[in-house]
Design a protein around this motif. Structure first.
Motif, PDB file in Angstrom:
ATOM      1  N   GLU A 134       0.826  -1.211   0.000  1.00 38.10           N
ATOM      2  CA  GLU A 134       0.000   0.000   0.000  1.00 38.10           C
ATOM      3  C   GLU A 134       0.866   1.269   0.000  1.00 38.10           C
ATOM      4  OE1 GLU A 134      -3.415   2.121   2.685  1.00 38.10           O
ATOM      5  OE2 GLU A 134      -3.350  -0.069   2.608  1.00 38.10           O
ATOM      6  N   GLU A 135       1.961   1.219   0.732  1.00 40.59           N
ATOM      7  CA  GLU A 135       2.862   2.375   0.779  1.00 40.59           C
ATOM      8  C   GLU A 135       3.654   2.506  -0.520  1.00 40.59           C
ATOM      9  OE1 GLU A 135       5.036   2.308   4.484  1.00 40.59           O
ATOM     10  OE2 GLU A 135       3.180   1.995   5.590  1.00 40.59           O
ATOM     11  N   ARG A 136       3.979   1.385  -1.180  1.00 41.89           N
ATOM     12  CA  ARG A 136       4.616   1.455  -2.505  1.00 41.89           C
ATOM     13  C   ARG A 136       3.695   2.154  -3.495  1.00 41.89           C
ATOM     14  NH1 ARG A 136       6.323  -4.044  -1.777  1.00 41.89           N
ATOM     15  NH2 ARG A 136       4.636  -4.705  -3.144  1.00 41.89           N
ATOM     16  N   LYS A 137       2.409   1.864  -3.384  1.00 43.18           N
ATOM     17  CA  LYS A 137       1.419   2.501  -4.263  1.00 43.18           C
ATOM     18  C   LYS A 137       1.389   4.015  -4.019  1.00 43.18           C
ATOM     19  CE  LYS A 137      -3.425   2.204  -5.582  1.00 43.18           C
ATOM     20  NZ  LYS A 137      -4.728   1.575  -5.320  1.00 43.18           N
ATOM     21  N   LEU A 138       1.436   4.411  -2.754  1.00 46.39           N
ATOM     22  CA  LEU A 138       1.470   5.843  -2.429  1.00 46.39           C
ATOM     23  C   LEU A 138       2.748   6.494  -2.948  1.00 46.39           C
ATOM     24  CD1 LEU A 138       0.146   5.798   1.261  1.00 46.39           C
ATOM     25  CD2 LEU A 138      -1.080   6.565  -0.774  1.00 46.39           C
ATOM     26  N   LEU A 139       3.878   5.785  -2.849  1.00 47.03           N
ATOM     27  CA  LEU A 139       5.146   6.325  -3.342  1.00 47.03           C
ATOM     28  C   LEU A 139       5.122   6.495  -4.859  1.00 47.03           C
ATOM     29  CD1 LEU A 139       7.563   4.358  -1.030  1.00 47.03           C
ATOM     30  CD2 LEU A 139       7.294   6.840  -1.109  1.00 47.03           C
ATOM     31  N   ARG A 140       4.511   5.542  -5.552  1.00 45.69           N
ATOM     32  CA  ARG A 140       4.389   5.696  -7.005  1.00 45.69           C
ATOM     33  C   ARG A 140       3.495   6.881  -7.359  1.00 45.69           C
ATOM     34  NH1 ARG A 140       5.112   0.093  -6.925  1.00 45.69           N
ATOM     35  NH2 ARG A 140       2.920  -0.401  -6.662  1.00 45.69           N
ATOM     36  N   LYS A 141       2.435   7.102  -6.581  1.00 44.47           N
ATOM     37  CA  LYS A 141       1.581   8.271  -6.799  1.00 44.47           C
ATOM     38  C   LYS A 141       2.380   9.558  -6.610  1.00 44.47           C
ATOM     39  CE  LYS A 141      -3.049   6.698  -5.612  1.00 44.47           C
ATOM     40  NZ  LYS A 141      -4.194   6.866  -4.699  1.00 44.47           N
ATOM     41  N   ALA A 142       3.189   9.590  -5.565  1.00 37.87           N
ATOM     42  CA  ALA A 142       4.015  10.780  -5.320  1.00 37.87           C
ATOM     43  C   ALA A 142       4.997  10.992  -6.465  1.00 37.87           C
ATOM     44  CB  ALA A 142       4.762  10.651  -3.999  1.00 37.87           C
ATOM     45  N   PHE A 143       5.584   9.906  -6.979  1.00 35.00           N
ATOM     46  CA  PHE A 143       6.501  10.018  -8.124  1.00 35.00           C
ATOM     47  C   PHE A 143       5.787  10.633  -9.318  1.00 35.00           C
ATOM     48  CE2 PHE A 143       7.712   7.965 -12.153  1.00 35.00           C
ATOM     49  CZ  PHE A 143       8.959   8.539 -12.327  1.00 35.00           C
ATOM     50  N   TRP A 144       4.631  10.129  -9.681  1.00 34.12           N
ATOM     51  CA  TRP A 144       3.916  10.667 -10.840  1.00 34.12           C
ATOM     52  C   TRP A 144       3.446  12.094 -10.596  1.00 34.12           C
ATOM     53  CZ3 TRP A 144       4.878   8.745 -15.242  1.00 34.12           C
ATOM     54  CH2 TRP A 144       5.137   7.381 -15.387  1.00 34.12           C
ATOM     55  N   ARG A 145       3.033  12.394  -9.394  1.00 30.07           N
ATOM     56  CA  ARG A 145       2.595  13.753  -9.082  1.00 30.07           C
ATOM     57  C   ARG A 145       3.773  14.732  -9.058  1.00 30.07           C
ATOM     58  NH1 ARG A 145      -2.248  14.451  -5.141  1.00 30.07           N
ATOM     59  NH2 ARG A 145      -3.722  12.953  -5.993  1.00 30.07           N
ATOM     60  N   SER A 146       4.981  14.227  -8.836  1.00 36.26           N
ATOM     61  CA  SER A 146       6.153  15.111  -8.773  1.00 36.26           C
ATOM     62  C   SER A 146       6.455  15.774 -10.115  1.00 36.26           C
ATOM     63  CB  SER A 146       7.381  14.336  -8.285  1.00 36.26           C
ATOM     64  OG  SER A 146       7.856  13.452  -9.289  1.00 36.26           O
ATOM     65  N   PHE A 147       5.890  15.279 -11.195  1.00 29.74           N
ATOM     66  CA  PHE A 147       6.102  15.918 -12.494  1.00 29.74           C
ATOM     67  C   PHE A 147       5.445  17.294 -12.554  1.00 29.74           C
ATOM     68  CE2 PHE A 147       7.127  11.574 -13.496  1.00 29.74           C
ATOM     69  CZ  PHE A 147       8.190  11.703 -14.367  1.00 29.74           C
ATOM     70  N   THR A 148       4.524  17.571 -11.643  1.00 32.92           N
ATOM     71  CA  THR A 148       3.863  18.879 -11.598  1.00 32.92           C
ATOM     72  C   THR A 148       4.515  19.803 -10.567  1.00 32.92           C
ATOM     73  OG1 THR A 148       2.261  18.192  -9.923  1.00 32.92           O
ATOM     74  CG2 THR A 148       1.661  17.802 -12.226  1.00 32.92           C
ATOM     75  N   LEU A 149       5.686  19.438 -10.084  1.00 35.09           N
ATOM     76  CA  LEU A 149       6.330  20.154  -8.982  1.00 35.09           C
ATOM     77  C   LEU A 149       6.419  21.660  -9.229  1.00 35.09           C
ATOM     78  CD1 LEU A 149       7.723  19.833  -6.238  1.00 35.09           C
ATOM     79  CD2 LEU A 149       9.861  19.595  -7.457  1.00 35.09           C
ATOM     80  N   TYR A 150       6.879  22.048 -10.384  1.00 37.59           N
ATOM     81  CA  TYR A 150       7.037  23.477 -10.669  1.00 37.59           C
ATOM     82  C   TYR A 150       6.011  23.974 -11.685  1.00 37.59           C
ATOM     83  CZ  TYR A 150      11.274  23.160  -7.968  1.00 37.59           C
ATOM     84  OH  TYR A 150      12.160  22.959  -6.938  1.00 37.59           O
ATOM     85  N   ALA A 151       4.837  23.345 -11.721  1.00 30.77           N
ATOM     86  CA  ALA A 151       3.781  23.782 -12.640  1.00 30.77           C
ATOM     87  C   ALA A 151       3.188  25.119 -12.201  1.00 30.77           C
ATOM     88  CB  ALA A 151       2.687  22.730 -12.738  1.00 30.77           C
ATOM     89  N   ALA A 152       3.124  25.341 -10.918  1.00 30.54           N
ATOM     90  CA  ALA A 152       2.591  26.597 -10.388  1.00 30.54           C
ATOM     91  C   ALA A 152       3.622  27.164  -9.419  1.00 30.54           C
ATOM     92  CB  ALA A 152       1.270  26.361  -9.683  1.00 30.54           C
ATOM     93  N   VAL A 153       4.493  28.022  -9.925  1.00 27.83           N
ATOM     94  CA  VAL A 153       5.578  28.575  -9.120  1.00 27.83           C
ATOM     95  C   VAL A 153       5.198  29.983  -8.670  1.00 27.83           C
ATOM     96  CG1 VAL A 153       7.982  29.312  -9.150  1.00 27.83           C
ATOM     97  CG2 VAL A 153       7.319  27.222 -10.291  1.00 27.83           C
ATOM     98  N   SER A 154       5.425  30.249  -7.397  1.00 29.35           N
ATOM     99  CA  SER A 154       5.261  31.613  -6.901  1.00 29.35           C
ATOM    100  C   SER A 154       6.620  32.069  -6.364  1.00 29.35           C
ATOM    101  CB  SER A 154       4.201  31.659  -5.797  1.00 29.35           C
ATOM    102  OG  SER A 154       4.690  31.066  -4.620  1.00 29.35           O
ATOM    103  N   PRO A 155       6.908  33.356  -6.451  1.00 26.90           N
ATOM    104  CA  PRO A 155       8.219  33.826  -5.963  1.00 26.90           C
ATOM    105  C   PRO A 155       8.435  33.537  -4.482  1.00 26.90           C
ATOM    106  CG  PRO A 155       7.166  35.514  -7.291  1.00 26.90           C
ATOM    107  CD  PRO A 155       6.153  34.422  -7.100  1.00 26.90           C
ATOM    108  N   ALA A 156       7.373  33.552  -3.695  1.00 26.31           N
ATOM    109  CA  ALA A 156       7.524  33.366  -2.254  1.00 26.31           C
ATOM    110  C   ALA A 156       7.665  31.901  -1.860  1.00 26.31           C
ATOM    111  CB  ALA A 156       6.329  33.964  -1.529  1.00 26.31           C
TER     112      ALA A 156
END
Length: 168
Positions: free
Chosen positions: A11-33
């Motif tokens: 179950e935690e491996r599944k969550l880690l894979r979700k975090a990996f795929w979601r990490s592609f949006t890391l800098y999709a919405a960047v704010s200066p602060a």
């Protein structure tokens, strides 16, 4: 499946894979602060929703922690995400856990991993991949751009994927 991923419950491996795929949006919405804080929070949401499912107050605190300033090399970011996820799990299980240490660890790793990641991936790997592709392109090989993308992205994605599990 590697030994690194086998030691983590399914179950935690599944969550880690979700975090990996979601990490592609890391800098999709960047704010200066906050830089990549919103992407970091989005990547951490599966863990927060799972670990704090019983307490709305603790869930709000965890989301607030995840929205603090975040800026590091994208390739190395998942290592920090995995580490923060494991700390959030401990925080949800142990009432005496110091929740302030989560942001302290996250903040203290951003700079060093940015320096390492930028040096390796942008300073070395990208230059080597570009040199090989330019040589191929100068010789008239139409596959040069594809070779560049493969030489740069395959190692980057492998480090990013396994970094999630290694951090956890």
């Amino acid at each position: 499946m590697s030994n690194l991923t086998k030691s983590i419950p399914a179950e935690e491996r599944k969550l880690l894979r979700k975090a990996f795929w979601r990490s592609f949006t890391l800098y999709a919405a960047v704010s200066p602060a906050k830089q990549g804080a919103s992407g970091f929070c989005y990547s951490m949401m599966p863990f927060i929703n799972r670990f704090y499912s019983g307490s709305e107050e603790k869930k709000k605190e965890a989301l607030s922690r995840s929205m603090s300033y975040f800026n590091t090399t994208i390739t190395c970011s998942t290592f920090i995400m995995g580490l923060v996820a494991s700390m959030e799990k401990k925080n949800s299980e142990q009432p005496d856990f110091d929740a302030g240490s989560i942001n302290a660890v996250k903040s203290s790793l951003m700079g060093p991993l940015a320096g390492i990641g930028d040096s390796i991936f942008w300073g070395v790997l990208r230059v080597i991949a570009a040199g090989i592709a330019v040589g191929m392109g100068a010789a008239g090989n139409v596959l040069a751009p594809i070779v560049f993308l493969l030489l740069f992205n395959i190692p980057s994605l492998l480090v990013k994927y396994y970094g999630t599990f290694l951090g956890y």
